[in-house]
Design an enzyme around this catalytic site. Structure first.
Site, mmCIF file in Angstrom:
data_model
loop_
_atom_site.group_PDB
_atom_site.id
_atom_site.type_symbol
_atom_site.label_atom_id
_atom_site.label_comp_id
_atom_site.label_asym_id
_atom_site.label_seq_id
_atom_site.Cartn_x
_atom_site.Cartn_y
_atom_site.Cartn_z
ATOM 1 N N ASP A 18 0.829 -1.207 0.000
ATOM 2 C CA ASP A 18 0.000 0.000 0.000
ATOM 3 C C ASP A 18 0.864 1.257 0.000
ATOM 4 O O ASP A 18 1.901 1.304 0.669
ATOM 5 C CB ASP A 18 -0.894 -0.011 1.247
ATOM 6 N N HIS A 35 3.433 3.408 -8.917
ATOM 7 C CA HIS A 35 3.267 1.981 -9.195
ATOM 8 C C HIS A 35 4.528 1.396 -9.836
ATOM 9 O O HIS A 35 4.911 0.253 -9.544
ATOM 10 C CB HIS A 35 2.061 1.758 -10.102
ATOM 11 N N LEU A 129 10.662 -21.113 -3.611
ATOM 12 C CA LEU A 129 9.684 -20.169 -3.088
ATOM 13 C C LEU A 129 8.460 -20.086 -3.990
ATOM 14 O O LEU A 129 8.574 -19.950 -5.204
ATOM 15 C CB LEU A 129 10.331 -18.781 -2.969
#
Length: 248
Positions: A18, A35, A129
């Site tokens: 965020d 972004h 992962l």
């Protein structure tokens, strides 16, 4: 180690990324620049998660509520998601990372879906992962879809209402087969889930950071793991009993 022992290292870390827009606004830049800068923080978090040895990293990239944003910003975000996945795919594949997506694919552009599905297919046999990206994801809709599927099973005579368990619901969520997050990190100073992994977060630990997502660093990731490591996860037990079990 006892189920009730103090937490050591999480197996699954989820991050609510965020603050991209506020980061850009604070610098007099277009929101898309936030972004783009945030994409760099994604690379940082994936690298840190890989190096930490955890099994799963879930990143909240675009919520089902984010469609309410201006159309040009939505288009920029979607373009960045597709571009990031395409650019990083071979690098992550070489690192033995597995890529997965949760969220509703309907509503996404054909190009974005194609990029996401290509990444899933390319890395499906990898054993390192697990990088899970939540795109067009909303937890309430996810739960409603699971309940609807169960209702259909009851209607078809495959299941009785009284037989429905938590496990039945969990198996119908987007995260079926993925362990619940042990730790959820949220940046930007906000302290809420924002319709993210509501079912799965029942016993998650939380770390809220004041930094905006583009400023998220490797050190912050490992500091969050350290914070988690000293938490005592009681799962509804009382502390005295927890300590006794942990010491046994």
């Amino acid at each position: 180690m006892s189920h009730y022992a103090a937490a050591a290292k999480p197996d699954h870390v989820a991050i609510i990324m965020d603050g991209n827009g506020r980061w850009a606004n604070g610098r007099g830049l277009r929101r898309v620049m936030g972004h783009r800068k945030g994409a760099e923080a994604v690379r940082v978090s994936v690298d840190a998660a890989r190096d930490s040895g955890i099994g799963y990293l879930t990143l909240f990239a675009f919520s089902s509520e984010n469609w309410k944003r201006p159309e040009d910003e939505v288009n920029d975000i979607m373009g960045l998601i597709g571009l990031f996945v395409d650019r990083e795919l071979e690098n992550y594949h070489r690192q033995n990372l597995r890529f997965r997506m949760i969220g509703e694919r309907s509503g996404l552009s054909e190009s974005v879906v194609k990029s996401l599905e290509k990444a899933e297919k390319r890395t499906e046999s990898n054993t390192g992962l697990n990088v899970i990206v939540a795109v067009n994801y909303g937890a309430r809709a996810e739960i409603a879809k699971a309940v609807s599927a169960l209702a259909q099973s009851v209607k078809d005579g495959l299941l009785k209402p009284e037989e429905i368990t938590e496990a039945h619901i969990a198996r119908r969520l987007d995260t079926a087969g993925i362990p619940d997050p042990d730790l959820i990190i949220r940046t930007s100073g906000e302290q809420r889930l924002s319709n993210f992994l509501l079912w799965q977060a029942a016993y998650s630990e939380f770390v809220f950071l004041p930094c905006l997502w583009p400023d998220f660093s490797r050190e912050m990731f490992f500091d969050a793991l350290e914070t988690y490591s000293v938490r005592c996860r009681r799962y509804g037990g009382v502390e005295e009993h927890v300590k006794a079990l942990a010491g046994s």
